[in-house]
Design a protein around this motif. Structure first.
Motif, mmCIF file in Angstrom:
data_model
loop_
_atom_site.group_PDB
_atom_site.id
_atom_site.type_symbol
_atom_site.label_atom_id
_atom_site.label_comp_id
_atom_site.label_asym_id
_atom_site.label_seq_id
_atom_site.Cartn_x
_atom_site.Cartn_y
_atom_site.Cartn_z
ATOM 1 N N TRP A 145 46.129 33.421 34.405
ATOM 2 C CA TRP A 145 46.457 35.153 35.473
ATOM 3 C C TRP A 145 45.220 35.581 35.353
ATOM 4 O O TRP A 145 44.568 34.967 36.408
ATOM 5 N N LEU A 146 45.794 36.775 35.275
ATOM 6 C CA LEU A 146 45.605 37.687 35.371
ATOM 7 C C LEU A 146 44.099 38.685 34.088
ATOM 8 O O LEU A 146 43.584 39.301 34.450
ATOM 9 N N ALA A 147 43.945 37.451 33.439
ATOM 10 C CA ALA A 147 43.674 37.872 31.832
ATOM 11 C C ALA A 147 42.284 38.004 32.128
ATOM 12 O O ALA A 147 41.707 38.409 31.442
ATOM 13 N N PRO A 148 41.385 37.139 32.842
ATOM 14 C CA PRO A 148 39.898 37.459 32.911
ATOM 15 C C PRO A 148 39.794 39.363 34.257
ATOM 16 O O PRO A 148 38.231 38.950 33.613
ATOM 17 N N LEU A 149 40.272 39.506 34.180
ATOM 18 C CA LEU A 149 40.417 41.019 34.584
ATOM 19 C C LEU A 149 40.612 42.050 33.270
ATOM 20 O O LEU A 149 39.779 43.442 34.067
ATOM 21 N N ARG A 150 40.917 41.465 32.411
ATOM 22 C CA ARG A 150 41.353 42.591 31.749
ATOM 23 C C ARG A 150 39.940 43.497 31.136
ATOM 24 O O ARG A 150 39.195 44.504 30.601
ATOM 25 N N ALA A 151 38.758 42.727 30.807
ATOM 26 C CA ALA A 151 36.931 43.149 30.390
ATOM 27 C C ALA A 151 36.386 43.322 31.768
ATOM 28 O O ALA A 151 35.446 43.695 31.340
#
Ligand SMILES: C[S@@+](CC[C@H](N)C(=O)[O-])C[C@H]1O[C@@H](n2cnc3c(N)ncnc32)[C@H](O)[C@@H]1O
Length: 262
Positions: A145-151
């Motif tokens: 989902w959106l996890a890769p955008l956290r960084a």
């Protein structure tokens, strides 16, 4: 479509050159592709391409074949970024990349992020971005989902999150057997019996990823829109609405992240 592809002709040439004799090679190629189609393989996989939002997209068996109803998701995203100076857009579960690439192609000022758990799908999406001249404004990130955008520095600043997540439950008797047999299971099915399970996960993560007032739109299965609207309202989204696709089915649920109050 298959005859033109198998003979290396444009479709119009089937008429303009109807008297062209067919060699054994031609016939063998056509018989093979027609036999595959007879086994239910989608035409798009056989010819390696599908039109979406008036653009040709390369497709492989690693990605869902783009569907016309998903164009309604693109339209929702385009309406949301209209007039914005340099909008940041995310496409969650990008598959062939059709949603993000269509938006970036229409909006030259936009920058986009696309995620998928499938590295093979991301490779297809990246090549479609290249094909349509938007790769300098698109980042393709592997993860849930959106996890890769956290960084990234887009976290908390996204103007728009769009997603066509999986929404078929495994026991669904209405799913076309040809779709079940040939399209990727990870693109079709949710875990468990709630068709909105993936949509809820995306909506929940998007609350933190969007800027205040940012826009979320999710594609949902036929009949799921009322529950989708309720889910977005329960997560605190505002201006929650359902939008019909060209077939008259409530297909998109959308809302805005709460605006900061003074
Ligand atoms: C219904 S397909 C949509 C593909 C494309 N956006 C379209 O509309 O044609 C769903 C996509 O979500 C991806 N996916 C499934 N689970 C995911 C997850 N947990 N995180 C990110 N992507 C996921 C699948 O690999 C698939 O590419």
């Amino acid at each position: 479509v298959l005859l033109a592809w198998g003979l290396g002709l444009r479709r119009i040439d089937l008429y303009l050159r109807h008297d062209r004799p067919l060699g054994e090679d031609d016939l063998a190629r056509l018989r093979a592709v027609i036999a595959e189609r007879g086994r239910g393989v989608p035409v798009a996989y056989l010819v390696g391409e599908k039109e979406f939002f008036s653009l040709p997209f390369g497709v492989t068996r690693d990605v869902l074949v783009p569907r016309p109803e998903t164009e309604t998701l693109v339209e929702a995203g385009l309406a949301a970024v209209a007039g914005a100076e340099a909008p940041l857009v995310a496409d969650v579960g990008t598959g062939s990349g059709c949603v993000l690439v269509a938006v970036l192609h229409r909006v030259p000022a936009a920058t986009g992020f696309a995620t998928d758990v499938s590295a093979a799908a991301l490779a297809v999406a990246a090549s479609n971005a290249e094909r349509h001249g938007v790769s300098a404004r698109a980042r393709f990130l592997e993860g849930a989902w959106l996890a890769p955008l956290r960084a990234t520095d887009a976290w908390g600043r996204l103007d728009v999150v769009l997603s066509n997540p999986p929404y078929v439950v495994r026991a669904d008797p209405t799913l076309d057997p040809a779709v079940a047999a040939h399209e990727p299971a990870a693109a079709l099915y949710v875990e468990g019996s709630d068709p909105l399970a993936a949509a809820r996960a995306v909506a929940s993560e998007a609350r933190a990823a969007l800027r205040p007032g940012g826009f979320l739109a999710l594609e949902v299965g036929a009949g799921s829109a009322p529950a989708g609207v309720q889910a977005l309202a329960a997560l605190g989204y505002e201006d929650v609405a359902a939008t019909r696709d060209a077939g008259g089915i409530e297909r998109i649920v959308s809302g805005r992240s709460p605006r900061a109050r003074i």
